[in-house]
Structures are given as C-alpha cells and as structure tokens.
Design an enzyme around this catalytic site. Structure first.
Site, short mmCIF file in Angstrom:
data_model
loop_
_atom_site.label_atom_id
_atom_site.label_comp_id
_atom_site.label_asym_id
_atom_site.label_seq_id
_atom_site.Cartn_x
_atom_site.Cartn_y
_atom_site.Cartn_z
N THR A 1 -15.58 -7.22 -10.99
CA THR A 1 -14.97 -7.41 -9.69
C THR A 1 -15.70 -8.55 -9.01
O THR A 1 -16.92 -8.61 -8.98
CB THR A 1 -14.94 -6.10 -8.85
OG1 THR A 1 -14.12 -6.32 -7.72
CG2 THR A 1 -16.32 -5.64 -8.42
N CYS B 1 -16.91 -4.63 0.98
CA CYS B 1 -16.46 -3.59 0.06
C CYS B 1 -17.62 -3.16 -0.83
O CYS B 1 -18.61 -3.88 -0.96
CB CYS B 1 -15.34 -4.11 -0.83
SG CYS B 1 -13.81 -4.46 0.05
N HIS C 1 -13.39 -0.65 -6.68
CA HIS C 1 -13.73 -1.62 -5.63
C HIS C 1 -13.16 -1.06 -4.33
O HIS C 1 -11.98 -1.22 -4.06
CB HIS C 1 -13.09 -2.97 -6.00
CG HIS C 1 -13.33 -4.08 -5.02
ND1 HIS C 1 -13.36 -5.40 -5.40
CD2 HIS C 1 -13.55 -4.09 -3.69
CE1 HIS C 1 -13.57 -6.17 -4.34
NE2 HIS C 1 -13.67 -5.40 -3.28
#
Lengths: 211, 153
Positions: B15, B21, B38
C-alpha cells in the site's frame, strides 16, 4: 443537507456552477503568477469531479510521486483548505525564479526554500480565493500556509480526510498550470471545502435545490 | 486506500503513500498466508446502514480475518504489524478532537488487543508518509519513507 456521505447527490448543475467560480479563481491565480514570474502562465479549465477517494493520487501521478504541498486553511464562510502542489522540479524552478539562486528541494529544503514556496502559495491561493469571496459575497479568512514535502498519496489522504471529506467520494476542484517557459511548470490546485461549507457555497450560487 | 488484500507464498502486498490512514498486516507464519488492510477511519459509523467496510478499522479487520481464514490461515496464530497514522501540516488541535491519525492507531491497537493478536512491529505516528510492503514469503514488512531509511518490521 449535504454531508460527507451524500456528495453523490451533487448533479451536473451544481458541478458546473462550482466550475464557473473555480475558473475565475484559477484565472486570477494565473495572472498573479505571470506577474510574479514575468512569464506567461495559463491554467487549465478546472476539473470539478466526484472522485473515489482511492483514486485521488492519480490526479497528481501516483501515490508515491514526491510533491511539495502548501496548504492554506480557510475559516469564515468557507471552512476548509486550499492545497497547492508542485512536483520537485517545478518547485525548484519557481523558487529559483523568485530568489535568484539554484535550489534543490529534494536534497535541501531549508528555511529559504520553504519560505519562498509558502510565499508563492500565499499569493496564488489569495488571488484564487478572492474570486470565491467576490462572486459569492463570502468572507473567507485564509491561514498562513504550511508546507510538507512528501508522497502525493499521503498528502492528499491527510488533507481530504482532516478537512472532513470522509465519504467514499471526494469533491475535487482541481486546476493544472501550463507555462510557456522552456521547463514546464507542473502544479495542481485543490479546493477542499468541508461538506457544510460546500452546501453554503451552493446556496449562494443559487443551485442548492434538488434537480 | 480503504482496501484490503490477502496473499501467500511469494506475494508482496503493497500500500503506497499512507498518511493519516493506518496499514495493518496479519500474517500466519506456518502457512505463509498474510493480508493487509488500509484503514481510513477508526470505526464504522453507527448511524449508517451501508458503506465500504474496508474503510473502517473495526469492519476492515473482521473482513481481513474472514478472508485469511478462507485462505487457510490459523486465526489463533496470527501476528500483526502496523504503520501509518501520521499527522501532517500541523492541523491545529483547536477543536480538541484527537487527530484522525492518532485515532486510527488507537482503534487498530485496541481491536488487535481484544482479538488477542500480538503486534510484532509498529511504525506509526510522526509526520511523514509511508509505503508499506508485506512479503508473505518471510512475513517481513518493509516501510519506505521519503525522509528516512527503509525500515524492516
């Protein structure tokens, strides 16, 4: 009422009205930048779209694209922020033109470079926001810009989420620059109103009602 | 963002550009099955009936566990690693609410504790973006940033 989860109710009429104001704002900013650099700067017609949040980084390139990002937060009738991003080469070029010496922000982002970038964003954001405040008779007070140099994904994620756009889609009001200089300037503007302020803007534009 | 994936053997799950996040990986050493979520926000809003479950820490982890089980991982032997939850741009804390990044970190830690999944590595908070890679062959998690050297969790 709009909230972060029903942005998808924005129809073509609302998006067009926002685009109209954003165009004038972008034009203002282009004029300021041209004057500052003594060179012709054009801006594209703004894109006003509802974009899936996961696709935000694609607007700039990809999630790992390094960018210099200047964020001006706004208060008053429009709570939110204006984000101005530049790829490193373009940031270097603009700073060089402003301070008259070679810089390389990827390796050395010092006080001089930072304040030059903030100053550029101050001027551009100010002239852009003027269009909004004049056309919509709004009071908008911009904050002092803050600067980050990091991955596009992280920067866009933080800005959109912290400014309250936490739905599955984000309203993206985005403009690109074009310059006629030898080295092109690649930058983007993002206007990020929080959902309540967006409602207020649409009211002022006279397009708040359902279609 | 707001997505999750599972893989095994020699897969690398990535990711890119985590900001506020949080990326969470769960890994089962024996079968080399692992997955990553995520997550964007701490919890699924109670006033909503539908939404993307992969976006919220609570629902995303349940979903991830489900997928890992279907792939054949032993849920009692999972190890977790996490990264992200940065705070950038000095968003002023004038409205007292803890910043999203910190809330995401806390939510993920609490959920993992409740589910008794040990957190073996963590690279969270601070003020920079991260790219996270889970190498399922080894269970190693590689963290790449702009301002620092790569870190292996």
């Amino acid at each position: 009422m709009l909230n972060s989860n029903n942005l998808s109710e924005l129809g073509p009429l609302q998006l067009d009205a926002l685009k109209e104001v954003a165009s004038i704002g972008a034009g203002n900013a282009a004029t300021s930048l041209s004057a500052m650099l003594n060179s012709k700067i054009k801006m594209t017609v703004p894109n006003v779209n509802l974009t899936p949040i996961s696709d935000l980084p694609d607007i700039i390139g990809n999630a790992e694209q390094l960018i210099a990002a200047m964020l001006v937060r706004t208060e008053g009738d429009i709570d939110g922020g204006v984000l101005f991003t530049l790829v490193p080469e373009s940031a270097n070029l603009l700073v060089q033109l402003l301070v008259g010496q070679e810089v390389d922000i990827e390796n050395d982002l010092g006080e001089l470079e930072a304040s030059a970038l903030k100053e550029i964003s101050n001027i551009l954001t100010g002239s852009n926001l003027n269009a909004f405040s004049q056309m919509l008779e709004l009071t908008i007070s911009p904050s002092v810009p803050s600067l980050e140099f990091d991955m596009a994904g992280a920067i866009l994620e933080v800005c959109f989420i912290e400014l309250g756009q936490i739905g599955d889609y984000a309203l993206v009001i985005e403009t690109e620059f074009l310059s006629d200089m030898e080295d092109e300037i690649k930058g983007n503007f993002f206007i990020i109103p929080d959902p309540e302020s967006l409602q207020f803007m649409l009211d002022r534009l006279g397009v708040a009602g359902e279609e | 963002m707001a997505d999750l994936k599972v893989g095994s053997e020699k897969d690398i799950i990535i990711t890119s550009g985590l900001g506020s996040c949080v990326g969470v990986t769960l890994y089962h050493k024996l079968t080399k099955i692992g997955g990553m979520a995520h997550v964007m926000l701490p919890e699924f809003p109670s006033n909503r009936k539908q939404g993307n479950p992969a976006k919220y820490a609570d629902t995303a982890l349940d979903m991830l566990l489900d997928k890992l089980q279907k792939k054949g991982a032993n849920l009692n032997r999972l190890e977790a690693k996490m990264a992200g939850g940065a705070q950038m741009f000095n968003f002023s804390s004038s409205n007292d609410k803890m910043r999203i990044g910190a809330r995401n970190i806390e939510a993920v830690q609490e959920i993992l504790q409740k589910k008794r999944i040990p957190i073996l590595g963590s690279e969270v908070g601070e003020n920079y973006g991260r790219t996270m890679e889970l190498h399922t062959a080894t269970g190693e998690v590689l963290i790449k940033t702009v301002k620092h050297d790569d870190i292996v969790l």
